[in-house]
Design a protein around this motif. Structure first.
Motif, short mmCIF file in Angstrom:
data_model
loop_
_atom_site.label_atom_id
_atom_site.label_comp_id
_atom_site.label_asym_id
_atom_site.label_seq_id
_atom_site.Cartn_x
_atom_site.Cartn_y
_atom_site.Cartn_z
N THR A 181 39.38 -5.74 42.45
CA THR A 181 39.84 -4.43 42.91
C THR A 181 38.69 -3.43 42.90
N VAL A 182 37.88 -3.50 41.84
CA VAL A 182 36.74 -2.58 41.72
C VAL A 182 35.58 -3.00 42.60
N LEU A 183 35.18 -4.27 42.50
CA LEU A 183 33.94 -4.72 43.13
C LEU A 183 34.10 -5.04 44.61
N ASN A 184 35.28 -5.52 45.03
CA ASN A 184 35.48 -5.90 46.43
C ASN A 184 36.08 -4.79 47.28
N LYS A 187 34.82 -0.25 45.33
CA LYS A 187 33.36 -0.10 45.38
C LYS A 187 32.93 1.31 44.99
N GLU A 189 31.02 4.54 43.46
CA GLU A 189 29.61 4.87 43.40
C GLU A 189 29.26 5.48 42.04
N SER A 210 34.22 -1.89 36.27
CA SER A 210 33.86 -0.50 36.48
C SER A 210 32.59 -0.14 35.72
N SER A 213 29.68 -1.04 37.67
CA SER A 213 29.46 -0.25 38.88
C SER A 213 28.71 1.04 38.62
N TYR A 251 39.40 7.50 41.73
CA TYR A 251 40.17 6.26 41.85
C TYR A 251 41.11 6.12 40.65
N SER A 308 39.92 -10.85 47.09
CA SER A 308 38.83 -11.79 46.85
C SER A 308 38.77 -12.93 47.87
#
Length: 362
Positions: A181-184, A187, A189, A210, A213, A251, A308
């Protein structure tokens, strides 16, 4: 030749699973026989057991499996006998979305994962007396010593032993959902602000991702003090007791499936912010949202399996774990099969974040 094994069967109205001898069909086209090494207990399994999701019972559940390939059916080219594999969700493998690395958007996703049958509707698990039981839940039905699984669920991984492989079982669903959910999808900043509602396995995976990130703030809301403390150890910067304490975030990741929390999240996210909807309440649940509150760009984003591409993302998560950047071991506790009822109770109460059933080689 049919395969006799033992599986945890879910019956309508039952509070717990029942270990019973069952008979599996030979793997057919696009199917694989896997000896299970470990299977995570997920709240989706418990929701089906409780009748809140539409999978017909009786059925063998379990969808966070890891094991060793023992047979492959016709037309299977993605794995071989002896491969150590993590099992994930099923999809058709042939639609435009599956072919372009977006299998969570497969139009057949729900039928393939919740019907507990082959795509043509035929059963593949039976009692010894021949009565059919639902199988291939999420393409696997891995709460069993052996499972006939869809080849699309199978992700070969580099694990040096069964003990190492067992630690990767929850990556197939809960971990990849939260981290993905976070990485794909989101995203975020560096410098942005994010919140996670619910510090279960999915929520804590989102916290860990997170932190990777570089976001400025990671807020976590959970009622269980031990889980909140663990969230802080894993990267949460602010522990909140209520969604009412959150305002203007970029988010919010909602993992609990509690409708009132989702409604509150829509109010708490800032203009242009995104609320990621992961938690699944009972089928047919609706929420009350002020439409005018969406006009400033707020977005409700439905999430399945973290968006994913399992064949690439699961190995990537394993690589992060091996370098110490995704300490999923902190979430897990292993139980032998005969303690499945205790594992289920510990999951319900929150004592254990991610129970994992560990099968011994027969």
């Amino acid at each position: 030749m049919p395969i006799e094994t033992t599986a945890a069967v879910a019956y309508p109205g039952a509070r717990d699973f029942a270990w019973e001898p069952v008979v599996l069909d030979d793997p057919g086209p696009g199917e694989v026989l896997v000896r299970m090494v470990a299977t995570g207990v997920c709240h989706t399994d418990l929701s089906v057991l409780a009748g809140r999701l539409p999978t017909p019972l009786p059925a063998v559940l379990g969808h966070e499996g890891a094991g060793v390939v023992e047979r492959v059916g016709p037309a299977v080219t993605t794995c071989a006998i002896g491969d150590r594999v993590v099992l994930s969700f099923d999809s058709c493998g042939s639609c435009a979305r599956c072919r372009t690395g977006r299998p969570t958007r497969c139009p057949h996703y729900f039928a393939r994962n919740f019907a507990a049958a082959r795509p043509d509707g035929t059963p593949l698990v039976h009692h010894r007396n021949g009565i059919a039981i639902g199988g291939r839940f999420f393409g696997q039905s891995s709460l069993a010593k052996h499972a006939i699984v869809s080849a699309h669920t199978v992700v070969p991984v580099n694990a040096g032993s069964d003990d190492e492989l067992a630690r990767y079982a929850p990556i197939g669903c809960g971990i990849q959902t939260g981290a993905g959910t976070v990485l794909n999808l989101l995203k975020p900043e560096p410098g942005q602000r994010l919140a996670v509602l619910g510090a279960g396995a999915v929520g804590l995976a989102a916290v860990m991702a997170s932190r990777l990130s570089g976001v400025a703030e990671i807020h976590v809301v959970d009622k269980v003090p031990a889980r909140s403390a663990l969230a802080q150890e894993l990267g949460a910067t602010v522990l909140a007791e209520s969604v009412d304490e959150l305002r203007g975030l970029d988010y919010i990741i909602e993992t609990t499936g509690v409708p009132t929390l989702l409604e509150a999240a829509v109010d708490a996210v800032g203009p242009g912010g995104v609320v990621a909807v992961i938690g699944a309440p009972a089928a047919g649940t609706r929420i009350d949202v002020d439409v005018n509150g969406l006009i400033d760009g707020r977005t409700l984003l439905g999430v399945t399996e973290g968006g994913s591409d399992r064949t690439t993302f699961i190995p990537a998560l394993i690589a992060l774990h091996r370098t110490g950047r995704l300490p999923i071991d902190r979430l897990m506790r292993f139980y032998p099969p005969e303690q499945l009822s205790r594992a289920v109770d510990d999951a319900r109460s929150g004592i254990t974040v991610k129970p994992v059933i560990r099968f011994e080689a027969s």
